[in-house]
Design a protein around this motif. Structure first.
Motif, short mmCIF file in Angstrom:
data_model
loop_
_atom_site.label_atom_id
_atom_site.label_comp_id
_atom_site.label_asym_id
_atom_site.label_seq_id
_atom_site.Cartn_x
_atom_site.Cartn_y
_atom_site.Cartn_z
N GLY A 19 24.16 33.01 4.65
CA GLY A 19 23.57 31.68 4.74
C GLY A 19 22.35 31.58 5.61
O GLY A 19 21.95 30.48 6.01
N LYS A 20 21.75 32.73 5.96
CA LYS A 20 20.57 32.77 6.83
C LYS A 20 20.80 32.00 8.14
O LYS A 20 19.88 31.36 8.68
CB LYS A 20 19.34 32.22 6.11
CG LYS A 20 18.96 33.00 4.84
CD LYS A 20 17.64 32.53 4.28
CE LYS A 20 17.33 33.18 2.94
NZ LYS A 20 17.19 34.63 3.00
N SER A 21 22.02 32.06 8.66
CA SER A 21 22.35 31.37 9.92
C SER A 21 21.83 32.20 11.08
O SER A 21 22.38 33.24 11.41
CB SER A 21 23.87 31.18 10.02
OG SER A 21 24.22 30.49 11.19
N MET A 22 20.76 31.71 11.72
CA MET A 22 20.07 32.50 12.73
C MET A 22 19.57 31.63 13.88
O MET A 22 19.16 30.49 13.66
CB MET A 22 18.87 33.24 12.11
CG MET A 22 19.22 34.10 10.91
SD MET A 22 17.76 34.68 10.00
CE MET A 22 17.15 35.94 11.13
N THR A 23 19.61 32.19 15.07
CA THR A 23 18.96 31.58 16.23
C THR A 23 17.86 32.54 16.67
O THR A 23 18.15 33.66 17.11
CB THR A 23 19.95 31.34 17.39
OG1 THR A 23 21.01 30.51 16.93
CG2 THR A 23 19.27 30.69 18.57
N ILE A 24 16.62 32.10 16.54
CA ILE A 24 15.46 32.97 16.78
C ILE A 24 14.70 32.40 17.97
O ILE A 24 14.19 31.29 17.91
CB ILE A 24 14.55 33.02 15.54
CG1 ILE A 24 15.35 33.57 14.34
CG2 ILE A 24 13.31 33.84 15.79
CD1 ILE A 24 14.66 33.36 13.00
#
Length: 762
Positions: free
Chosen positions: A555-560
């Protein structure tokens, strides 16, 4: 009540909570021992066979054991804050907030609530008066009448700070007018730095809290100024997500990507301190090579950066352009064209045959490969075709045998018609029958062999060989590159990469491309599903790396998190977050900024901002918390003895103030060796440790370190070894590198220089 009475009340409450904790822990230890004995007896009785009750008991035991550990740890400081909240049409409650929820399982009485709970959001974001918070069951309205913070020292409650009473103090700060100081925050920030990053649950600020509790279903990019706590916020966000979505995410589903091993060690204590374990923490190169399934030695971006500084201008230009291309989404497009030609070539296949007998026709294989299964990676399609054909193999072999029987039946009938019944005919018939039976027997045996051999030859080679093939696209170079790449650059890339491979090395810039090939050709390797990724120092990642990682995480769950102002790898990294938002995530991405710095004093931040302003990135200047200190000192050195004397004097000053860490930061490793050699003389009073490229951690308080390895780290005091006009010129790279260095200090900063000071500080 007066503040002193309130403090006495809170001290008594703390004693009551600790008394309850001691009693409850003893009870839980007995329960733990009871469950341990039960598990032992059940294992003995089950003799290795599956037992549902045993599995359930083991899970309960793990929970009790973890609770005993958390409750024991909580004895020193069970909580850090209190809020008084009255829910609409209910009585007012005093709620104490801590790292962990502390409650009695038997009575359901909750003594301390978890900082990640919905109602705890009021402590971080609420203001006195009418408020609401979002709970799983809906929005809860009410009134907040108190926000209290507790200052502990070695387990003793020293002071309390109530918002709107003595927590926020008005101060005049010159022309900008009146600012608000959070005295509790100020006290915490003035503490000494250590070798590891610490949790900040007691001092999370409103803008940080918003990011921590942000929805996980879209990527979020955080542009955070130096010292804004972006790394800490990202790690606390992980702890929050694991709490909020505990039914669907566990630690093994989380991946933290950091720039190097030293940084990974620096942040290693935060998650365990927050009760989070089993989270995967790697450098991006380590992770991408795990995806590829390769164990090659990596030429890291830091090693490459060191080498760049020693190269000629012409070679440096080639290296910059190589890194820029390999990190771009244009490189992905070129790979896509290569994969397309590979796909077409792979479809040029023959029938699956046993001698002249066809088991499966190539037309059917092509249809499945190019149309029916074209949504799958190339080798996955082949595997699916093989699985599908495997179910039909026995039947198709049987059909071939039937064809053989018909063929030989025809031969036999023809012979009988053409030749009279003689001994010679009988011999010939026996020969034909034997030949038929042998062929049928061999068909049964060789059919499976031919089937397996066909797919063995059809499956592609490993990714290193596949990548070599990609680089050697001489015959259709213009078609695959779209005429967008100079041939001289491609020849340089090919020669350099193949040379690295032959020596067992891979450039960090090639890891994303090989991982992408792996995903498109083989598909995702077998590994624990990744449901969320934290990427730190993201400005130093390439767009292509971010794209590949986004393809891997569910789900492209990312913290960048990152800071463009610290982008020392600008030639391969990110220079504009809008490009990432638009090109990598197709605008399906959240974006937040953190401009407040909690690391350094006003004086240090204002000094660093003079360098930031020369980068022309249109970034908002870093805003310091109102915490004053000594101004950074520019010190011109005349001799090596002067350097030793100044360093000793500074080190003694830091020690006398009970501060811990001092870093002498050098432009590169050559300067580090120079400083180390000088400081090893008898005249030096302090033992200094030089940090090297392959070091995994920093365990010493007095260190010599190259500038690029300080990213993300902080020290009580920073000494810049030589900030002269030769070490730091006015170019883009040097301005970013110097800005990184200038934003590492919490309390003191000294800038040494020989000759003329860098133009960046004029």
């Amino acid at each position: 009540m007066e503040k002193q009475e309130e403090l006495l009340y809170e001290k008594q409450h703390l004693l009551d909570v600790r008394e309850w904790l001691n009693s409850y822990v003893k009870k839980q230890i007995k329960e733990e021992e009871k469950l341990e004995t039960k598990i032992f007896n059940m294992k003995k009785a089950s003799k290795g066979s599956y037992n549902y009750e045993l599995e359930t008991t083991e899970k309960l035991y793990a929970v009790v054991k973890k609770n005993v550990s958390n409750y024991n740890e909580a004895k020193e400081q069970p909580y850090f804050a209190r809020i008084d909240f009255r829910e609409y049409r209910k009585e007012k409650e005093s709620l104490y907030i801590g790292k962990y929820s502390l409650g009695d399982w038997d009575t359901g009485d909750e003594k301390v609530i978890d900082w990640r709970s919905p109602i705890a959001d009021l402590y971080y974001s609420g203001t006195e008066g009418k408020v609401y918070y979002k709970a799983p069951g809906g929005v809860i309205d009410g009134e907040l009448s108190l926000k209290r913070k507790f200052l502990f020292n070695d387990g003793a409650l020293e002071d309390i700070f109530d918002e709107s009473i003595n927590d926020i103090i008005l101060n005049n700060v010159g022309e900008e007018g009146t600012e608000l100081i959070d005295e509790f925050l100020k006290i915490n920030l003035e503490k000494s730095s250590g070798n590891k990053l610490k949790d900040i649950v007691a001092t999370i600020q409103k803008e940080q809290n918003e990011i921590i509790r942000w929805d996980k279903n879209l990527p979020i990019i955080v542009q955070g100024a130096a010292g804004s706590g972006k790394t800490t916020v990202a790690l606390h966000r992980l702890a929050y997500l694991l709490y909020r979505y505990k039914d669907s995410i566990v630690g093994e589903n989380i991946l933290v990507l950091a720039p190097n091993s030293i940084f990974l060690d620096y942040i290693s204590d935060v998650l365990p301190n927050l009760g989070v374990d089993k989270v995967n923490q790697r450098t991006v190169e380590e992770f991408l090579l795990k995806v590829v399934g390769s164990r090659m030695n990596v030429i890291t971006k830091d090693q490459k950066l060191t080498a760049i500084q020693e190269e000629s201008e012409q070679n440096r230009k080639f290296i910059f352009n190589e890194s820029k291309l390999k990190g771009s989404l244009l490189y992905k497009e070129i790979l896509d064209r290569y994969i397309k030609t590979l796909e077409v070539n792979e479809a040029q296949i023959d029938d699956i045959k046993i001698d002249q007998w066809t088991l499966f026709q190539s037309s059917e294989i092509k249809r499945l490969f190019l149309k029916d299964l074209n949504n799958l990676p190339i080798n996955k399609r082949k595997e699916e075709i093989k699985k599908y054909f495997s179910k039909k193999l026995g039947e198709n072999i049987k059909k071939v045998i039937e064809k053989i029987e018909l063929y030989y039946e025809y031969k036999i009938n023809k012979l009988k018609k053409e030749i009279d019944d003689t001994i010679e005919r009988r011999k010939e018939l026996i020969k034909i029958y034997d030949e038929r039976d042998e062929l049928k027997k061999n068909t049964l045996k060789e059919g499976k062999v031919a089937f397996e051999d066909y797919f063995k030859q059809w499956i592609n080679k490993d990714m290193r060989d596949q990548y070599k093939d990609f680089l050697c696209i001489d015959d259709n170079f213009e078609e695959i590159t779209g005429n967008k790449i100079p041939l001289t650059l491609w020849e340089y890339i090919k020669e350099k990469t193949l040379s690295n491979f032959s020596e067992g090395y891979i450039d960090a810039d090639d890891c994303a491309a090989m991982a992408y090939l792996k995903l498109r050709i083989d598909g995702m390797p077998k590994m624990t599903e990744i449901k969320h990724v934290v990427i730190d120092e993201a400005q130093d990642y390439s767009p292509f790396q971010l794209y590949v990682i986004s393809e891997i995480v569910t789900g492209k769950s990312m913290t960048i998190v990152g800071d463009l102002g610290q982008g020392i790898y600008y030639y391969r990294g990110i220079n504009d977050w809008n490009n990432v938002i638009n090109e990598v995530f197709k605008e399906k991405c959240s974006y937040k900024t953190l401009t407040q710095s909690y690391r350094s004093t006003i004086e240090i931040i204002e000094f660093a901002n003079t360098v930031l302003s020369k980068q022309k990135l249109n970034l908002t200047p870093t805003k310091p918390v109102i915490r004053h200190g000594a101004k950074p000192e520019l010190i011109k050195l005349d001799s090596e003895q002067d350097f030793i004397s100044q360093v000793n004097s500074i080190a003694e000053k830091i020690k006398s103030e009970n501060k811990k860490s001092v870093a002498i930061v050098c432009r590169n490793f050559a300067q580090c060796k120079e400083a180390d050699k000088i400081l090893k003389t008898k005249a030096n009073q302090i033992k200094w440790k030089m940090v090297k490229e392959n070091d995994k951690s920093i365990k010493d308080d007095f260190i010599i370190i190259p500038a690029h390895l300080t990213k993300g780290l902080e020290f009580d005091c920073v000494i810049i070894y030589d900030a002269n006009s030769e070490s730091y010129t006015a170019n883009e790279f040097d301005s970013k590198l110097l800005y990184v260095v200038l934003t590492r200090a919490l309390h003191y900063e000294y800038i040494f220089y020989k000759g003329e000071v860098t133009p960046l500080l004029k």
